[in-house]
Structures are given as C-alpha cells and as structure tokens.
Design a protein around this motif. Structure first.
Motif, short mmCIF file in Angstrom:
data_model
loop_
_atom_site.label_atom_id
_atom_site.label_comp_id
_atom_site.label_asym_id
_atom_site.label_seq_id
_atom_site.Cartn_x
_atom_site.Cartn_y
_atom_site.Cartn_z
N PRO A 37 0.70 -1.23 -0.05
CA PRO A 37 0.02 0.00 -0.03
C PRO A 37 0.77 1.16 -0.14
O PRO A 37 1.62 1.62 0.67
CB PRO A 37 -0.98 -0.30 1.44
CG PRO A 37 -0.29 -1.19 2.14
CD PRO A 37 0.49 -2.04 1.06
N GLY A 38 0.80 2.01 -1.03
CA GLY A 38 1.68 3.23 -1.18
C GLY A 38 1.40 4.31 0.05
O GLY A 38 2.27 4.84 0.10
N GLU A 39 0.16 4.29 0.56
CA GLU A 39 0.16 5.39 1.64
C GLU A 39 1.01 5.10 2.80
O GLU A 39 1.10 6.15 3.66
CB GLU A 39 -1.46 5.50 2.01
CG GLU A 39 -2.13 4.27 2.47
CD GLU A 39 -2.58 3.47 1.47
OE1 GLU A 39 -3.42 2.53 1.53
OE2 GLU A 39 -2.35 3.63 0.24
N PHE A 40 1.51 3.93 2.90
CA PHE A 40 2.42 3.86 4.27
C PHE A 40 3.72 3.73 3.90
O PHE A 40 4.60 3.35 4.75
CB PHE A 40 1.68 2.22 4.86
CG PHE A 40 0.36 2.41 5.04
CD1 PHE A 40 0.14 2.64 6.44
CD2 PHE A 40 -0.61 2.00 4.48
CE1 PHE A 40 -0.93 2.71 7.02
CE2 PHE A 40 -1.85 1.68 4.98
CZ PHE A 40 -2.06 2.32 6.24
N VAL A 41 4.14 3.90 2.68
CA VAL A 41 5.42 3.99 2.10
C VAL A 41 6.17 5.62 2.58
O VAL A 41 5.54 6.45 2.44
CB VAL A 41 5.74 4.14 0.69
CG1 VAL A 41 7.15 4.14 0.25
CG2 VAL A 41 5.10 2.64 0.02
N GLN A 42 7.19 5.29 3.26
CA GLN A 42 8.01 6.69 3.67
C GLN A 42 9.40 6.59 3.21
O GLN A 42 10.15 5.38 3.29
CB GLN A 42 8.22 6.68 5.28
CG GLN A 42 6.68 7.08 6.01
CD GLN A 42 6.64 6.93 7.58
OE1 GLN A 42 7.68 6.73 7.78
NE2 GLN A 42 5.53 7.16 8.01
N ASN A 43 9.91 7.51 2.64
CA ASN A 43 11.27 7.81 2.07
C ASN A 43 11.74 6.70 1.06
O ASN A 43 12.66 6.05 0.93
CB ASN A 43 12.41 7.59 3.14
CG ASN A 43 12.07 8.91 4.02
OD1 ASN A 43 11.94 9.96 3.69
ND2 ASN A 43 12.29 8.94 5.41
N GLY A 44 10.59 6.18 0.29
CA GLY A 44 10.78 4.90 -0.77
C GLY A 44 10.92 3.61 0.11
O GLY A 44 11.01 2.80 -0.36
N PHE A 67 2.28 -12.43 0.81
CA PHE A 67 1.28 -12.76 1.74
C PHE A 67 0.23 -11.77 1.97
O PHE A 67 0.08 -10.49 1.08
CB PHE A 67 2.07 -12.75 3.18
CG PHE A 67 2.65 -11.48 3.43
CD1 PHE A 67 2.07 -10.39 4.28
CD2 PHE A 67 3.94 -11.27 3.17
CE1 PHE A 67 2.84 -9.22 4.64
CE2 PHE A 67 4.67 -9.83 3.41
CZ PHE A 67 4.10 -9.00 4.10
N SER A 68 -0.92 -12.05 2.68
CA SER A 68 -2.10 -11.07 2.91
C SER A 68 -1.77 -10.36 4.25
O SER A 68 -1.59 -11.16 5.27
CB SER A 68 -3.43 -12.05 2.84
OG SER A 68 -3.46 -12.40 1.68
N ALA A 69 -2.26 -9.10 4.40
CA ALA A 69 -2.09 -8.53 5.53
C ALA A 69 -3.34 -7.42 5.61
O ALA A 69 -3.86 -7.10 4.57
CB ALA A 69 -0.98 -7.79 5.86
N ARG A 70 -3.89 -6.77 6.93
CA ARG A 70 -4.78 -5.97 7.01
C ARG A 70 -4.07 -4.69 7.05
O ARG A 70 -3.42 -4.19 7.91
CB ARG A 70 -5.72 -6.08 8.02
CG ARG A 70 -6.39 -7.57 7.71
CD ARG A 70 -7.31 -7.90 8.85
NE ARG A 70 -8.84 -7.65 8.96
CZ ARG A 70 -9.57 -7.70 7.83
NH1 ARG A 70 -9.20 -8.55 6.87
NH2 ARG A 70 -10.72 -7.32 8.04
N PHE A 71 -4.36 -3.59 6.43
CA PHE A 71 -4.10 -2.17 6.50
C PHE A 71 -5.25 -1.22 6.68
O PHE A 71 -6.08 -1.21 5.57
CB PHE A 71 -3.14 -1.83 5.21
CG PHE A 71 -1.98 -2.33 5.25
CD1 PHE A 71 -0.93 -1.55 5.62
CD2 PHE A 71 -1.64 -3.71 4.48
CE1 PHE A 71 0.69 -2.28 5.53
CE2 PHE A 71 -0.38 -4.10 4.40
CZ PHE A 71 0.30 -3.55 5.05
N GLY A 72 -5.64 -0.73 7.66
CA GLY A 72 -6.50 -0.02 7.96
C GLY A 72 -7.82 -0.81 7.74
O GLY A 72 -9.06 -0.47 7.64
N GLY A 73 -7.73 -1.99 8.41
CA GLY A 73 -8.90 -2.88 8.62
C GLY A 73 -9.42 -3.73 7.05
O GLY A 73 -10.09 -4.57 6.93
N LYS A 74 -8.49 -3.04 6.16
CA LYS A 74 -8.80 -3.67 4.49
C LYS A 74 -7.82 -4.95 4.24
O LYS A 74 -6.56 -4.62 4.36
CB LYS A 74 -8.71 -2.45 3.77
CG LYS A 74 -8.90 -2.87 2.23
CD LYS A 74 -8.76 -1.65 1.33
CE LYS A 74 -8.82 -2.23 -0.18
NZ LYS A 74 -8.20 -1.39 -0.97
#
Length: 158
Positions: A37-44, A67-74
């Motif tokens: 998820p691009g919104e959680f990328v910091q400094n590349g 793998f699968s993971a949840r980001f913000g419940g999604k």
C-alpha cells in the motif's frame, strides 16, 4: 548461481519465530514488482510486520515473499521480490540482518556447445621442465622426481 538472500531470509524468519520475536521486514518500495500500500511508504521504504498473527497465506519462495495483511482494516495482498528485501529483524530487540547489494552472477550456459570459451578463464597444461628449472625451491633435475609439497592447511586467525 542462485542468490543466497531468500535462503537466509527464510532461516532468519524461522529463527525469529523460534525465539518468540516478531519478525519485521524492511522493503524498498520503489523496486519493480513490489506490491504494497503506497500510503504507508516513507522515504521509498516500508516496514512490514511478518508476525504469525498479523499475516495470512505466507509464501517465501526464491523469487519473492507473498502474503496477505490488513491495512486500516482492509485485507491487502502483498508481494515483495527478494531483490527489494532490505532487512529482516525482530521488533522486540532489533536483532536481525540488513542485506547488501549482491553482485551480478553470470548465468551458467546449459549447453556447453553454446558457451563462448574465449570470454572466460581457461586451463592449460604446464610443462614439467618449466617447474623444475626456474624456482628457488626446485632441486629436481631432469629425470628426478620433484619433491612433494606439504598439504595446504587452514589456520584460524583471531
């Protein structure tokens, strides 16, 4: 020759779990093939929790970690090519490993006939007379057997 990175990553992941630590990985999110998820990328880069309770359907193959993971419940499907794996460590104490850039290894030709022998090193026979005539250690004359050299040994230096 295959990269050692996936083998070391799998071993460290298992080692961290065996020591009841939470494995985290650092990923170069700008590498080709990375799906995070691009919104959680910091400094590349992005840090991902690889704890057993945080992920599902883990696959650590030689080419990628998926793998699968949840980001913000999604629920989100993640893909990390091995070349994008920067580090793996335990969240609790920071123990782990940072991976450097691996040198490019030339691929072995499957068929010897298609291989270009002029591009690499080659073996050639050495005339015995050259060996016995030039060196300081050489006491053999033509017709005599050269003295046997001692076997090489490994010495530990601290």
């Amino acid at each position: 020759m295959h990269s050692s990175r996936p083998y070391i990553a799998r071993a460290l992941y298992q080692w961290l779990l065996d020591n009841e630590l939470t494995p985290y990985i650092v990923v170069d999110a700008e590498q080709e093939g990375v799906e995070v998820p691009g919104e959680f990328v910091q400094n590349g880069q992005i840090v991902l929790n690889m704890g057993v309770s945080a992920i599902r359907d883990l696959s650590m193959e030689n080419d990628a970690i998926a793998f699968s993971a949840r980001f913000g419940g999604k629920p989100t499907q993640l893909m990390v090519p091995m070349e994008a794996l920067i580090a793996i460590y335990g969240r609790e104490n920071g123990v782990g490993m940072v991976f450097g850039h691996e040198p490019e290894m030339p691929e072995q030709a499957a068929d010897d006939e298609t291989r270009d022998d002029s591009a690499g090193p080659a073996l050639a026979s050495v005339d015995d007379s050259d060996e016995s005539s030039g060196g300081e250690d050489s006491t053999a004359t033509s017709g005599e057997e050269a003295p046997k050299k001692a076997r090489p040994s490994l010495r530990v230096v601290k």
